[in-house]
Design an enzyme around this catalytic site. Structure first.
Site, PDB file in Angstrom:
ATOM      1  N   ASP A  14     -13.158  13.256  -8.141  1.00 15.43           N
ATOM      2  CA  ASP A  14     -12.642  11.912  -7.908  1.00 15.43           C
ATOM      3  C   ASP A  14     -11.976  11.929  -6.529  1.00 15.43           C
ATOM      4  O   ASP A  14     -11.618  12.988  -6.016  1.00 15.43           O
ATOM      5  CB  ASP A  14     -11.640  11.562  -9.014  1.00 15.43           C
ATOM      6  CG  ASP A  14     -10.973  10.230  -8.795  1.00 15.43           C
ATOM      7  OD1 ASP A  14     -11.676   9.275  -8.394  1.00 15.43           O
ATOM      8  OD2 ASP A  14      -9.744  10.139  -9.019  1.00 15.43           O
ATOM      9  N   ASP A  16      -9.396   9.165  -4.967  1.00 15.79           N
ATOM     10  CA  ASP A  16      -7.994   8.732  -4.900  1.00 15.79           C
ATOM     11  C   ASP A  16      -7.135   9.488  -5.924  1.00 15.79           C
ATOM     12  O   ASP A  16      -7.422   9.488  -7.119  1.00 15.79           O
ATOM     13  CB  ASP A  16      -7.895   7.225  -5.159  1.00 15.79           C
ATOM     14  CG  ASP A  16      -8.650   6.404  -4.110  1.00 15.79           C
ATOM     15  OD1 ASP A  16      -8.697   6.834  -2.944  1.00 15.79           O
ATOM     16  OD2 ASP A  16      -9.200   5.347  -4.474  1.00 15.79           O
TER      17      ASP A  16
HETATM   18 MG   LIG Z   1      -8.298   8.628  -8.980  1.00 20.95          MG
END
Ligand SMILES: [Mg+2]
Ligand SMILES: [Zn+2]
Length: 186
Positions: A14, A16
């Site tokens: 992932d 962010d």
């Molecule tokens: Mg995230």
């Protein structure tokens, strides 16, 4: 089967809250607002040195919401990839879902479409790979494809259903565990 054979050197990340600091309720819509998380560049370099294929899988509904153009998101991702390369790492690919829930696409996590896109391009068996994320949607997407999942504690509550296989404080800690699982930890 020993630990080395159980896993493949394939990791889905992932963005962010894992690679860069979380933008909170908002989105990173300008490279000037993108900040690598502490230790993340070094962690990505270690993955590369250990022969991992590292793919970013990121929901960016800011595009569907009309807040920013896809070209801007793509530009942020090429700058991010270059910064990783400059630090001695390598991102094999960056896969972004530009949709929102109501688009009913197949790529917005918790759906596994971004993982599938990465596997279609880079190969590998996701059920022998790893997924690192800081949200329940990430862990669910990885779980759907059988990945070993690592949850980075941050702003989001611990995922319960499915739970993550490991809970860590940062991408750097996640990489420590991943290297141990492939038999190359310190
Ligand atoms: Mg995230
Ligand atoms: Zn999508």
């Amino acid at each position: 089967m020993d630990a080395t054979n159980r896993h493949e050197r394939l990791v889905f990340l992932d963005r962010d809250g894992v690679i860069n600091t979380s933008p909170g309720e908002g989105w990173v819509m300008d490279w000037a607002d993108f900040a690598f998380a502490p230790g993340a560049l070094d962690a990505l370099r270690r993955l590369h040195e250990h022969g991992f294929t590292a793919c970013v899988v990121t929901n960016q509904s800011c595009v569907a919401r009309g807040l920013v153009g896809r070209d801007v998101i793509d530009d942020i991702h090429s700058r991010m990839s270059q910064a990783v390369a400059d630090a001695g790492g390598r991102l094999a690919g960056v896969y972004a879902c530009p949709h929102y829930d109501t688009d009913n696409c197949s790529c917005r996590k918790p759906k596994p479409g971004l993982i599938d896109q990465a596997v279609a391009r880079h190969g590998g068996d996701p059920s022998r790979g790893f997924l690192v994320g800081d949200g329940a949607r990430d862990i669910a997407a990885g779980h759907t494809r059988g990945c070993t999942t690592l949850f980075v504690k941050g702003e989001n509550p611990l995922p319960e259903e499915p739970p993550a296989d490991y809970v860590v404080g940062s991408l750097a800690e996640a990489v420590d565990i991943i290297l141990r699982l492939v038999g190359e930890g310190e």
